[in-house]
Design an enzyme around this catalytic site. Structure first.
Site, short mmCIF file in Angstrom:
data_model
loop_
_atom_site.label_atom_id
_atom_site.label_comp_id
_atom_site.label_asym_id
_atom_site.label_seq_id
_atom_site.Cartn_x
_atom_site.Cartn_y
_atom_site.Cartn_z
N TYR A 68 0.81 -1.22 0.00
CA TYR A 68 0.00 0.00 0.00
C TYR A 68 0.85 1.28 0.00
O TYR A 68 0.30 2.38 -0.10
CB TYR A 68 -0.93 0.02 1.21
CG TYR A 68 -1.95 -1.10 1.20
CD1 TYR A 68 -2.99 -1.09 0.29
CD2 TYR A 68 -1.85 -2.17 2.08
CE1 TYR A 68 -3.92 -2.12 0.25
CE2 TYR A 68 -2.78 -3.21 2.06
CZ TYR A 68 -3.81 -3.17 1.15
OH TYR A 68 -4.72 -4.19 1.11
N ASP A 73 -6.75 11.39 2.69
CA ASP A 73 -6.99 11.63 1.27
C ASP A 73 -8.44 12.02 1.03
O ASP A 73 -9.33 11.69 1.83
CB ASP A 73 -6.67 10.37 0.48
CG ASP A 73 -7.52 9.20 0.92
OD1 ASP A 73 -8.43 8.79 0.17
OD2 ASP A 73 -7.30 8.67 2.04
N ASN A 96 -14.03 5.85 4.60
CA ASN A 96 -14.15 4.77 5.58
C ASN A 96 -13.33 5.00 6.84
O ASN A 96 -13.73 4.59 7.94
CB ASN A 96 -13.77 3.44 4.94
CG ASN A 96 -14.79 2.95 3.95
OD1 ASN A 96 -15.97 3.31 4.02
ND2 ASN A 96 -14.36 2.12 3.00
#
Length: 217
Positions: free
Chosen positions: A14, A104, A125
């Site tokens: 990631y 983000d 989320n």
């Protein structure tokens, strides 16, 4: 103490993805503070605690003011970020005014930043889990734009993908501005930071719009 959180996902797979911009902002802030995120380098006080990668130290300003800062990258994966943040906030008995979260935002152009004193999750989320864990949305957040997904592109695939070369060119200076905004928040609080950096962002957006051909507006 000020608690500064960067949201993202752990693991090499990631690193550098759009969803990990919060981690990049914290890396830049740590550098400006003379700190380093490296769990093997205990001489620099980096460590894992509260289910996250953490580092703390002093922030000293030209005015002579000094604040202790605690930087936290939750290692719980984005969707469970709240339990890491809640644990750190509870342990140090911090108020909502002592917390800010960097993340983000697909609703902002890549390279734009926006500070808010509170607000909705915006479908993010990580923020959704923070609101669940903290029981409130009344905490500051610093959003870094990553552009919206292309038409018909799944949002999950987009945010977990890496920036294009052009996006990265716009993002790099934004990461530095975001770190500077966090320094101002540490020293002066959210309102002065919003007044300065949000206004600067609007001026930059206007300059870009003014340069565009009228046919594109």
């Amino acid at each position: 103490m000020k608690l500064i959180v960067g949201l993202g996902n752990p693991g090499r797979e990631y690193a550098g993805t759009r969803h990990n911009v919060g981690f990049e902002v914290l890396d830049q802030l740590a550098m400006k503070l003379g700190l380093v995120f490296n769990p093997a380098d205990f001489d620099r006080t980096a460590r894992t605690s509260f289910e996250g990668l953490t580092i703390d130290g002093p922030a000293t300003f030209a005015s002579g003011q000094q604040e202790r800062v605690f930087l936290l990258k939750p290692m719980t994966y984005m969707n469970l970020s709240g339990r890491s943040v809640q644990a750190a906030k509870a342990f140090y008995q911090l108020s909502n005014a002592d917390l800010i979260v960097a993340l983000d935002d697909i609703a902002l152009p890549c390279g734009a930043i926006r500070l808010r004193a509170a607000g909705s999750t915006g479908g993010h989320n990580g923020l959704r889990d923070l609101e669940r864990a903290l029981g409130t949305s009344s905490y500051a957040r610093l959003r870094v734009g990553i552009d919206s997904p292309p038409p018909r592109a799944p949002q999950k695939d987009y945010v977990l993908g890496r920036f294009s070369e052009e996006q990265r060119k716009r993002l790099s200076p934004a990461i530095d501005r975001a770190a500077e905004a966090l320094l101002m928040w540490i020293e002066n609080g959210i309102q002065p930071a919003m007044n300065r950096f949000n206004a600067e962002e609007k001026n930059e957006e206007k300059k870009v719009a003014d340069k565009r051909p009228k046919s594109e507006i």
